[in-house]
Design an enzyme around this catalytic site. Structure first.
Site, mmCIF file in Angstrom:
data_model
loop_
_atom_site.group_PDB
_atom_site.id
_atom_site.type_symbol
_atom_site.label_atom_id
_atom_site.label_comp_id
_atom_site.label_asym_id
_atom_site.label_seq_id
_atom_site.Cartn_x
_atom_site.Cartn_y
_atom_site.Cartn_z
ATOM 1 C CG ASP A 21 -2.392 1.274 1.294
ATOM 2 O OD1 ASP A 21 -2.433 1.155 0.149
ATOM 3 O OD2 ASP A 21 -3.224 0.898 1.637
ATOM 4 C CB CYS A 244 -3.818 11.079 0.068
ATOM 5 S SG CYS A 244 -5.603 10.317 0.052
HETATM 6 C C1 LIG Z 1 -8.815 -5.441 -10.918
HETATM 7 C C2 LIG Z 1 -8.221 -4.894 -12.835
HETATM 8 C C3 LIG Z 1 -7.898 -5.560 -13.110
HETATM 9 C C4 LIG Z 1 -9.929 -4.739 -13.769
HETATM 10 O O1 LIG Z 1 -9.733 -3.838 -14.703
HETATM 11 P P1 LIG Z 1 -10.393 -3.956 -16.399
HETATM 12 O O2 LIG Z 1 -9.101 -3.202 -17.181
HETATM 13 O O3 LIG Z 1 -11.132 -4.169 -15.972
HETATM 14 O O4 LIG Z 1 -9.837 -5.819 -16.624
HETATM 15 P P2 LIG Z 1 -9.613 -6.551 -17.692
HETATM 16 O O5 LIG Z 1 -10.191 -7.996 -17.168
HETATM 17 O O6 LIG Z 1 -10.268 -5.233 -18.830
HETATM 18 O O7 LIG Z 1 -8.110 -6.550 -17.748
HETATM 19 C C5 LIG Z 1 -7.669 -5.279 -18.417
HETATM 20 C C6 LIG Z 1 -6.054 -5.748 -18.667
HETATM 21 O O8 LIG Z 1 -5.402 -6.185 -17.648
HETATM 22 C C7 LIG Z 1 -4.614 -6.922 -17.438
HETATM 23 N N1 LIG Z 1 -5.220 -8.000 -16.310
HETATM 24 C C8 LIG Z 1 -5.536 -7.883 -15.214
HETATM 25 N N2 LIG Z 1 -6.063 -8.585 -14.449
HETATM 26 C C9 LIG Z 1 -5.138 -8.218 -14.681
HETATM 27 C C10 LIG Z 1 -4.149 -9.059 -12.935
HETATM 28 N N3 LIG Z 1 -4.363 -8.977 -11.720
HETATM 29 N N4 LIG Z 1 -2.713 -9.058 -12.933
HETATM 30 C C11 LIG Z 1 -2.715 -8.468 -14.104
HETATM 31 N N5 LIG Z 1 -2.931 -8.115 -15.369
HETATM 32 C C12 LIG Z 1 -3.838 -7.948 -15.347
HETATM 33 C C13 LIG Z 1 -5.484 -7.823 -18.608
HETATM 34 O O9 LIG Z 1 -4.893 -9.037 -19.019
HETATM 35 C C14 LIG Z 1 -5.498 -7.022 -19.614
HETATM 36 O O10 LIG Z 1 -4.034 -6.284 -20.390
HETATM 37 P P3 LIG Z 1 -4.163 -6.052 -21.395
HETATM 38 O O11 LIG Z 1 -5.419 -7.215 -22.140
HETATM 39 O O12 LIG Z 1 -4.825 -4.560 -21.501
HETATM 40 O O13 LIG Z 1 -2.821 -5.614 -21.661
HETATM 41 C C15 LIG Z 1 -7.894 -3.499 -13.097
HETATM 42 O O14 LIG Z 1 -9.097 -2.348 -12.550
HETATM 43 C C16 LIG Z 1 -6.706 -3.830 -11.826
HETATM 44 O O15 LIG Z 1 -5.362 -3.830 -11.699
HETATM 45 N N6 LIG Z 1 -6.581 -1.816 -10.487
HETATM 46 C C17 LIG Z 1 -6.160 -2.242 -9.193
HETATM 47 C C18 LIG Z 1 -6.675 -0.906 -8.579
HETATM 48 C C19 LIG Z 1 -5.466 -1.478 -7.216
HETATM 49 O O16 LIG Z 1 -4.484 -1.768 -7.190
HETATM 50 N N7 LIG Z 1 -5.076 -0.800 -6.756
HETATM 51 C C20 LIG Z 1 -4.948 -0.233 -5.027
HETATM 52 C C21 LIG Z 1 -5.219 -1.750 -4.242
HETATM 53 S S1 LIG Z 1 -6.439 -0.989 -3.305
HETATM 54 C C22 LIG Z 1 -6.272 -0.281 -1.893
HETATM 55 O O17 LIG Z 1 -5.114 0.110 -2.125
HETATM 56 C C23 LIG Z 1 -6.714 -0.159 -0.799
HETATM 57 C C24 LIG Z 1 -6.287 -0.449 0.282
HETATM 58 C C25 LIG Z 1 -6.639 -2.631 -0.113
HETATM 59 O O18 LIG Z 1 -5.585 -0.921 0.748
HETATM 60 C C26 LIG Z 1 -7.722 -1.008 1.232
HETATM 61 C C27 LIG Z 1 -7.487 1.102 1.196
HETATM 62 O O19 LIG Z 1 -6.949 1.611 2.191
HETATM 63 O O20 LIG Z 1 -8.521 1.281 1.304
#
Ligand SMILES: CC(C)(COP(=O)([O-])OP(=O)([O-])OC[C@H]1O[C@@H](n2cnc3c(N)ncnc32)[C@H](O)[C@@H]1OP(=O)([O-])[O-])[C@@H](O)C(=O)NCCC(=O)NCCSC(=O)C[C@@](C)(O)CC(=O)[O-]
Length: 302
Positions: A21, A244
């Site tokens: 994070d 943030c």
């Molecule tokens: C969830 C998705 C993937 C949906 O994203 P999407 O665009 O809806 O997914 P998709 O299935 O259509 O895939 C799009 C592209 O992503 C790739 N892909 C798809 N899945 C994966 C994967 N697992 N690993 C690697 N690559 C992946 C997939 O292969 C494709 O690649 P392309 O064909 O464009 O080259 C996207 O929105 C995403 O990666 N989001 C990341 C969000 C994130 O990491 N946010 C920060 C963490 S959450 C946080 O910090 C909060 C927390 C937990 O700390 C608690 C708090 O503080 O509140």
């Protein structure tokens, strides 16, 4: 068992999120720097370390080397190294790289869910089901996160009933623990406590964790208020790593050093060696070229 003050626990379990994070919101550092950080955290006595996330590298480029991190990290005995996995692809990559456990992450805000993982809350739950099933089949524990439990950058106030609903969904789905994220750090102590009490009506309090960002400097106060509810697990980030994206110049997660200092001052055991933890925070801060975000580290570093 409680401390002499009666209302606080004698022991708290810390879940270290700095390498994930924290670093996902900092300028990129090398894989070698991350590996040093993770090793130093283990050396400092942290037993639960979130080491990376398997998400789209287009969305979060700072985590693109997570597979290398898990493959190369020096696994210390008794330490659990976990990874964030939003979908089945993430789970497969995480298991292939050797993650000990994984976490799915949802939100109590529709707008945040949409912007963070590109789907609604309901769609996210649907997406998590196969992740949970596949993890269970491999005996891998799954943690759950709920973001925006005390406010959302897009929607403002969030109803505690919605936080409780999403937390319960994750718990009933099989998450062994649900971490409540004050993603933008807007909470204050009474609100935070009321929110935890509302969630605890749906999920046993012993299965909850606090994940409070320190954007407004309220995280320690909020944790202290919530410790009275019976929560025993707290997430934090060494050196206050992280920023943030919704508040320019703001700090990240609560600094682990500050949390440990407060807990030890209360007579609460954490198993963490504070000087070693400070060393870990100073090393990564140096690699990032930034000031250590922990007040305790600054006070105790010559
Ligand atoms: C969830 C998705 C993937 C949906 O994203 P999407 O665009 O809806 O997914 P998709 O299935 O259509 O895939 C799009 C592209 O992503 C790739 N892909 C798809 N899945 C994966 C994967 N697992 N690993 C690697 N690559 C992946 C997939 O292969 C494709 O690649 P392309 O064909 O464009 O080259 C996207 O929105 C995403 O990666 N989001 C990341 C969000 C994130 O990491 N946010 C920060 C963490 S959450 C946080 O910090 C909060 C927390 C937990 O700390 C608690 C708090 O503080 O509140």
């Amino acid at each position: 068992m409680s401390t002499s003050l009666g209302r606080y626990p004698s022991k708290v379990s810390l879940f270290e999120v700095g390498a994930r994070d924290g670093l996902q919101n900092e300028r990129a550092v090398t894989t070698a720097d991350k590996l040093i950080l993770i090793d130093q955290l283990g050396m400092a006595g942290l037993k639960r370390i979130e080491a990376g996330s398997f998400v789209s590298p287009k969305w979060v480029p700072q985590m693109a080397d997570s597979a290398d991190i898990f493959k190369q990290l020096n696994k210390r005995s008794g330490v659990v190294y976990s990874a964030l996995t939003p979908n089945l692809k993430g789970l497969e990559l995480a298991l292939d790289a050797g993650a000990d456990e994984v976490a799915i992450f949802g939100a109590a805000s529709q707008s945040f869910s949409q912007r963070n993982i590109n789907c609604s809350i309901e769609e996210s739950i649907e997406r998590f089901i196969p992740v949970m099933e596949a993890a269970k089949a491999k005996n891998i524990a799954v943690r759950g996160y709920v973001s925006c439990v005390l406010g959302c950058p897009y929607e403002g106030d969030i109803a505690v009933s919605e936080v409780a609903r999403v937390a319960e969904l994750l718990y009933k789905m099989g998450c062994y623990e649900v971490s409540l994220g004050d993603t933008i750090g807007v909470g204050t102590p009474v609100n935070a406590r009321k929110m935890v009490e509302a969630v605890a009506e749906k999920v046993p309090v012993g299965k909850l964790a606090l994940h409070f960002h320190d954007t407004y400097g309220q995280a320690l106060a909020n944790i202290l208020a919530c410790l009275e509810t019976g929560v025993r697990v707290i997430d934090s980030s060494v050196a206050g790593l992280g920023g943030c994206p919704y508040a320019k110049g703001a700090s990240g997660n609560l600094a682990t050093e500050d949390l440990v200092y407060m807990l030890h001052g209360l007579g609460i055991e954490t198993g963490v060696d504070l000087p070693r933890l400070i060393e870990a925070g100073n090393t990564i801060s140096q690699a990032l070229g930034r000031k250590n975000g922990s007040k305790v580290a600054l006070a105790l570093t010559e």
